[in-house]
Design a protein around this motif. Structure first.
Motif, PDB file in Angstrom:
ATOM      1  N   GLY A 152     -85.048 -10.862  20.485  1.00 44.19           N
ATOM      2  CA  GLY A 152     -84.014 -10.865  21.449  1.00 44.19           C
ATOM      3  C   GLY A 152     -83.199 -11.929  20.912  1.00 44.19           C
ATOM      4  O   GLY A 152     -81.259 -12.059  21.386  1.00 44.19           O
ATOM      5  N   ASP A 153     -83.205 -13.045  20.475  1.00 42.84           N
ATOM      6  CA  ASP A 153     -82.011 -14.363  20.311  1.00 42.84           C
ATOM      7  C   ASP A 153     -81.118 -13.644  18.883  1.00 42.84           C
ATOM      8  O   ASP A 153     -80.523 -14.519  18.520  1.00 42.84           O
ATOM      9  N   LEU A 154     -81.521 -13.100  17.877  1.00 38.89           N
ATOM     10  CA  LEU A 154     -80.954 -12.060  16.504  1.00 38.89           C
ATOM     11  C   LEU A 154     -79.468 -11.808  17.122  1.00 38.89           C
ATOM     12  O   LEU A 154     -79.952 -10.913  17.904  1.00 38.89           O
ATOM     13  N   LYS A 155     -79.000 -11.674  16.170  1.00 39.61           N
ATOM     14  CA  LYS A 155     -77.829 -11.100  16.193  1.00 39.61           C
ATOM     15  C   LYS A 155     -78.072  -9.289  15.471  1.00 39.61           C
ATOM     16  O   LYS A 155     -79.042  -9.769  14.846  1.00 39.61           O
ATOM     17  N   ASP A 156     -77.508  -8.794  15.208  1.00 42.71           N
ATOM     18  CA  ASP A 156     -77.753  -7.180  14.620  1.00 42.71           C
ATOM     19  C   ASP A 156     -77.437  -7.570  13.241  1.00 42.71           C
ATOM     20  O   ASP A 156     -78.661  -6.957  13.009  1.00 42.71           O
TER      21      ASP A 156
END
Length: 168
Positions: A152-156
């Motif tokens: 959930g912390d990662l960007k697309d």
């Protein structure tokens, strides 16, 4: 296909006697110096091969090859027996269970087993050796690992990169 390519392709077949030149191929061969040179090389090699084959005694070659294979097998068997004997001797040396000598801080801690001298550790003082020993005695995973981000912390773009590495 040009005449030269056709003749070049047929040279091995004609040289082996499996076929003969057609009238057109024979006419081209008579008029083309490049094809004549190639035919001469192949024909000379075939004649040399035929004369060498007449001089070779297949039964004699067969007996020589078999004798060498048998000798190789004996050497291989002797090498295996020697390797097993060396391994057994090494196992006896390593697994005696007696310390070879008492030296340094490792022996004072009551370590029992074989002594393996490491040249990399010869120049270290007792404090440095103690530190290495403490590092070796630490349980696996005891050192702090960097925290990995949650999905959930990662960007697309980072998620796409992760997916591409997983896909191969």
């Amino acid at each position: 296909m040009t005449d030269c390519e056709s003749v070049t392709d047929r040279i091995p077949v004609v040289a082996l006697g499996r076929d003969a030149w057609t009238a057109e191929e024979a006419a081209h061969l008579a008029s083309c110096p490049a094809c004549q040179a190639e035919w001469k090389v192949v024909e000379t090699a075939r004649r040399l091969g035929d004369s060498a084959a007449r001089r070779v005694d297949p039964d004699r070659v067969n007996s020589i090859v078999i004798a060498r294979l048998r000798a190789d097998r004996r050497w291989r068997r002797a090498a295996w027996i020697g390797a097993v004997a060396v391994a057994a001797a090494m196992a006896l040396v390593v697994w005696t269970g007696r310390p070879t000598h008492q030296a340094g801080p490792i022996a004072t801690r009551g370590a029992v087993g074989f002594h393996l001298p490491l040249a990399e550790l010869d120049r270290l003082d007792s404090g440095q050796l103690e530190r290495i020993l403490e590092d070796l005695e630490a349980p696996l995973g005891a050192q702090a690992a960097p925290e990995a981000p949650e999905l959930g912390d990662l960007k697309d773009s980072e998620l796409e990169r992760v997916l591409r590495t997983l896909e191969g």
